[in-house]
Design an enzyme around this catalytic site. Structure first.
Site, PDB file in Angstrom:
ATOM      1  CB  ILE A 127      -5.766   5.223  -1.043  1.00 56.91           C
ATOM      2  CG1 ILE A 127      -5.496   3.724  -1.263  1.00 56.91           C
ATOM      3  CG2 ILE A 127      -5.293   5.639   0.331  1.00 56.91           C
ATOM      4  CD1 ILE A 127      -3.997   3.348  -1.217  1.00 56.91           C
ATOM      5  CB  SER A 128     -10.663   2.158  -0.807  1.00 53.97           C
ATOM      6  OG  SER A 128     -11.196   2.716  -1.967  1.00 53.97           O
ATOM      7  CD  GLN A 129     -12.197   0.827   6.482  1.00 52.35           C
ATOM      8  OE1 GLN A 129     -13.192   0.462   5.883  1.00 52.35           O
ATOM      9  NE2 GLN A 129     -12.159   1.014   7.772  1.00 52.35           N
TER      10      GLN A 129
ATOM     11  NE  ARG B 280      -4.221   1.551   2.211  1.00 46.32           N
ATOM     12  CZ  ARG B 280      -4.658   2.340   3.183  1.00 46.32           C
ATOM     13  NH1 ARG B 280      -4.035   2.377   4.341  1.00 46.32           N
ATOM     14  NH2 ARG B 280      -5.738   3.075   3.016  1.00 46.32           N
TER      15      ARG B 280
END
Ligand code: SAH
Length: 209
Positions: free
Chosen positions: A60-62, A34
C-alpha cells in the site's frame, strides 16, 4: 519523514505541514480509513507514513506520495481518471472522493477482489475495476483527464498519451532501481514533461496472476 503517529488524524496533520496540500485532498484521505485497506497483522503500523505490505510482494503506497501525486494532477469532481495498479484500493478510494469516475486496473486477481470488497463496504460506487495488465491502459473507456501509475515503469509510457484528453496529465514513477516521478501533459501535437523528486515504487510487471 517516516514518523509513526498515534492516530490517523495526527498523520494527516503531519502530512498537511509537509506538503502544502489542499484541504479537499487532505479531507479525502482522512475520510478513507487506511486501516481498512491493510491486513490486521499490520494495523499497528497503519499511521506510519510509509508503504506497508499487502501480500503478493506488493505494498500500500506511502500516504505522502499518494497526496503528492494527486495534488500534481489538479483533480476536480468533473474528471475521469485511469489508475494503473489498484493494489489495496486505498488510493483508488481517495481518488473516488475527488473525481467523477475512477477506472482502475490490477494484474493480481486476489488484490483486485479484496480492493473491490473494501470499496463496497465503504459504499464507493464511482469506481470500475478490471483484472488487466495496465501497461496497455484501458482504451475503450478513454479518453481520460488523468492517468496515474501506482507502480514504476522502466520506459516513458508515451504509448498511453493517446488515451488522454487534450491537456490531460499522466503521472508515473519512471525508472528501474532509480526512479523519478514524472508528469506528461498532452498538448496540441506535443507532450510536455515535468520531472519531480526521486521515488521508490514496486515495479510494473507484465501478465496476469
Ligand atoms: N496505490 C496502491 C499501490 C499498490 S502497489 C495502494 O496504495 O495500494 C502497485 C500495484 O500495481 C500492485 O498491486 C501491483 O500488482 C500492481 N501492478 C503491477 N504491475 C501491474 C500491471 N502491469 N497492471 C496492473 N497492475 C499492476
Amino acid at each position: 519523514m517516516n514518523n509513526n503517529f498515534q492516530d490517523y488524524r495526527k498523520l494527516i496533520e503531519f502530512l498537511k505541514s509537509k506538503g502544502d496540500f489542499n484541504q479537499e485532498l487532505l479531507d479525502a484521505m482522512y475520510n478513507t480509513p487506511r486501516i481498512d485497506y491493510v491486513d490486521e497483522a499490520f494495523s499497528h503500523l497503519v499511521n506510519f507514513n510509509d508503504a506497508l505490505p499487502i501480500g503478493y510482494g506488493q505494498t500500500i503506497s506511502q500516504p505522502y506520495i499518494v497526496l503528492r501525486m494527486l495534488q500534481l494532477l489538479n483533480l476536480n469532481e468533473k474528471k475521469i481518471v485511469l489508475e494503473i495498479g489498484t493494489g489495496s484500493g486505498f488510493q483508488t478510494s481517495v481518488l473516488s472522493k475527488l473525481v467523477s469516475h475512477v477506472y482502475s486496473l490490477e494484474r493480481i486477481k486476489a488484490l483486485q477482489l479484496n480492493a473491490k470488497r473494501v470499496m463496497r463496504l465503504h459504499n464507493i460506487s464511482n469506481v470500475t475495476c478490471k483484472h488487466s495488465d495496465g501497461f496497455y491502459g484501458w482504451e475503450s473507456k478513454a479518453p481520460y483527464d488523468a492517468i496515474i501509475f501506482s507502480a514504476a515503469i522502466s520506459e516513458k509510457p508515451l504509448h498511453l498519451i493517446k488515451q488522454l484528453k487534450l491537456n490531460g496529465k499522466l503521472i508515473a514513477p519512471i525508472g528501474d532501481k532509480k526512479q523519478q516521478l514524472i508528469m506528461y501533459i498532452k498538448k496540441n501535437g506535443s507532450v510536455t514533461e515535468k520531472v519531480f523528486e526521486n521515488v521508490n515504487f514496486v515495479p510494473l510487471l507484465t501478465g496476469l496472476c
